[in-house]
Design an enzyme around this catalytic site. Structure first.
Site, PDB file in Angstrom:
ATOM      1  CE  LYS A 112      39.791   4.902 -95.458  1.00 15.26           C
ATOM      2  NZ  LYS A 112      38.743   5.205 -96.460  1.00 15.26           N
ATOM      3  CG  ASN A 113      35.632   8.618 -95.181  1.00 20.03           C
ATOM      4  OD1 ASN A 113      36.388   7.865 -95.796  1.00 20.03           O
ATOM      5  ND2 ASN A 113      34.617   8.161 -94.447  1.00 20.03           N
TER       6      ASN A 113
ATOM      7  NE  ARG B 109      34.803   4.404-104.987  1.00 17.33           N
ATOM      8  CZ  ARG B 109      34.094   4.036-106.033  1.00 17.33           C
ATOM      9  NH1 ARG B 109      34.482   3.007-106.755  1.00 17.33           N
ATOM     10  NH2 ARG B 109      33.006   4.671-106.380  1.00 17.33           N
TER      11      ARG B 109
ATOM     12  CB  CYS C  50      36.291  -1.624 -98.628  1.00 14.55           C
ATOM     13  SG  CYS C  50      37.346  -1.139 -97.260  1.00 14.55           S
TER      14      CYS C  50
ATOM     15  CG  ASP D  17      32.099   4.425 -93.959  1.00 19.94           C
ATOM     16  OD1 ASP D  17      31.879   3.494 -94.751  1.00 19.94           O
ATOM     17  OD2 ASP D  17      32.885   5.358 -94.214  1.00 19.94           O
TER      18      ASP D  17
ATOM     19  CB  ILE E 108      25.065   3.305 -98.671  1.00 20.18           C
ATOM     20  CG1 ILE E 108      24.301   4.290 -97.777  1.00 20.18           C
ATOM     21  CG2 ILE E 108      26.156   4.024 -99.466  1.00 20.18           C
ATOM     22  CD1 ILE E 108      23.600   5.399 -98.531  1.00 20.18           C
TER      23      ILE E 108
END
Length: 425
Positions: free
Chosen positions: A23-24, A100, A124, A313, A335
């Protein structure tokens, strides 16, 4: 309201799980396709809500996007974009405010077209995720950026200019936006203190394939602007966060899962922590096999930090495992400042968790009990699913739509290994 119902049968999960594309990685690469004047074909693309949202944004600008599907309407994980005829420079407000990664379109739009209008990004709700470093860097490169309420209007006279940019702190998104903006800029751009996540390296690999001139040396990235970028065929890397999540499912249920399509080197920073809590991580026939070494889960102290350290994550999912570990674990979140929302829901299952500033102390207990839970974001939903696998009785997870932003068919994958999970609209 989407709901997930998990019925615990105390059954160890055993089986094989195919890890999808990251996904990232796919989202910034889809944004980067705006830089190309030819078609781009991407393989190993996960079928996620966020991928469809990014597709909508590209189509709203005039791009052609084809996410190919098989006869049974399931994605075959190939996506083609053609951004050769962009005719709109205003990124859709409503969709951008949900995603995002929509902000990653700003750099490519400015670099190729010299103008863009977008909204502050969504995604998120895990605390402040400012875009000031993105804006500051683009302004240093010659962009004029105005903020009008929730809208951002960006323009540049002529071309963006190469600059030496030092990020005040490591930022994945800012690094990606600057790299993409610099590919068609005039001159050389140097980014110091750049993020170096595998997903960024995949973005760089994609950009090189379409003709970008990029060199990387540790945390320094040097981009020499070119006049035009072309098309290519590219395979998205596998999702290390998805792999880590399923690895924890094996550990939590005392099962044994074979993770296909992922290399150990891809998840080394996660695997190190899993081994510390008692996991056995083995290689077999090109796959990774995850199980417990023996006995119970061990407690641990871990801090989230930029790559190559333990990723934020994975923090919520690890917390779920620590709820039934021996002893007291401490998780430090460095983070995001609001990434402990899942702790309140885990307490409903009986977990013993205390929060002080950016640290969570988890006193492991022998068992959890089913409850009615409410998810708040993508990774917290995954964490609640993991904990529910070993919570006696039934657990209902409300607002579970967050899960499909980052996990393709999680319930089907876990059910194939022995879980009992159902979905309701």
């Amino acid at each position: 309201m989407h709901k997930i119902l998990v019925r615990s049968n105390y059954k160890p999960l055993v089986g094989q799980i195919k890890i999808n594309g990251s996904k990232n990685a796919i989202l910034p690469i889809m944004a980067a396709s705006l830089l190309s004047s030819s078609s781009v074909v991407l393989h190993n693309v996960p079928d996620l809500i966020d991928v469809h949202l990014m597709s909508e944004l590209l189509e709203g600008l005039g791009a052609k996007v084809n996410f190919m599907h098989n006869k049974d309407h399931k994605a075959n994980h190939t996506l083609e974009t053609d951004c050769s005829n962009i005719n709109n420079y205003a990124i859709q407000y409503e969709t951008a405010s949900k995603l995002r990664a929509s902000f990653l379109m700003l750099g490519p739009m400015l670099s190729r077209f010299g103008k863009a209008r977008t909204a502050f990004p969504g995604g998120c709700n895990i605390g402040k995720r400012p875009v000031d470093m993105h804006i500051k860097a683009l302004e240093e490169m010659g962009a004029k950026i105005e903020i009008d309420g929730y809208n951002i209007i960006a323009t540049v006279k002529g071309k963006l200019q190469g600059r030496k940019i030092t990020l005040e702190k490591i930022s994945v998104g800012a690094t990606e936006n600057i790299i993409m903006a610099a590919t068609l800029a005039e001159g050389v751009t140097t980014i110091n203190n750049a993020a170096t996540e595998p997903e960024i390296l995949d973005l760089i690999e994609f950009l090189k394939k379409i003709g970008a001139d990029i060199k990387i040396n540790n945390t320094k990235v040097i981009i020499t602007g070119v006049k035009k970028l072309n098309g290519c065929i590219h395979k998205i890397i596998s999702d290390r966060i998805e792999a880590g999540t399923y690895a924890l499912a094996a550990i939590i249920t005392n099962g044994k899962l074979v993770l296909e399509g992922i290399n150990l080197s891809d998840i080394r920073c996660i695997a190190n922590e899993l081994e510390a809590i008692g996991a056995m991580v083995e290689l077999y026939d090109g796959s990774i096999v995850i199980s417990r070494k023996n006995g119970s889960i061990k407690s641990t102290n871990v801090a989230t930090d930029p790559y190559p350290n333990f990723p934020s994550d994975m923090q919520p999912q690890l917390m779920s495992a620590m709820c039934i570990a021996d002893g007291i674990s401490v998780i430090e979140e460095n983070i995001f400042e609001n990434r402990f929302s899942h702790a309140d829901e885990l307490r409903k299952l009986g977990a013993n968790i205390s929060i002080k500033k950016n640290k969570a102390a988890i006193n492991g207990i022998k068992s959890l009990s089913g409850a009615n839970l409410y998810a708040t974001d993508l990774r917290s939903t995954a964490a609640l699913v993991l904990a529910s696998l070993v919570a006696s009785g039934e657990t209902t997870i409300n607002n579970s739509h967050h899960l499909w932003r980052g996990y393709e068919a999680m319930h089907e994958k876990l059910n194939s290994c022995g879980a009992d999970i159902s979905i309701s609209p």
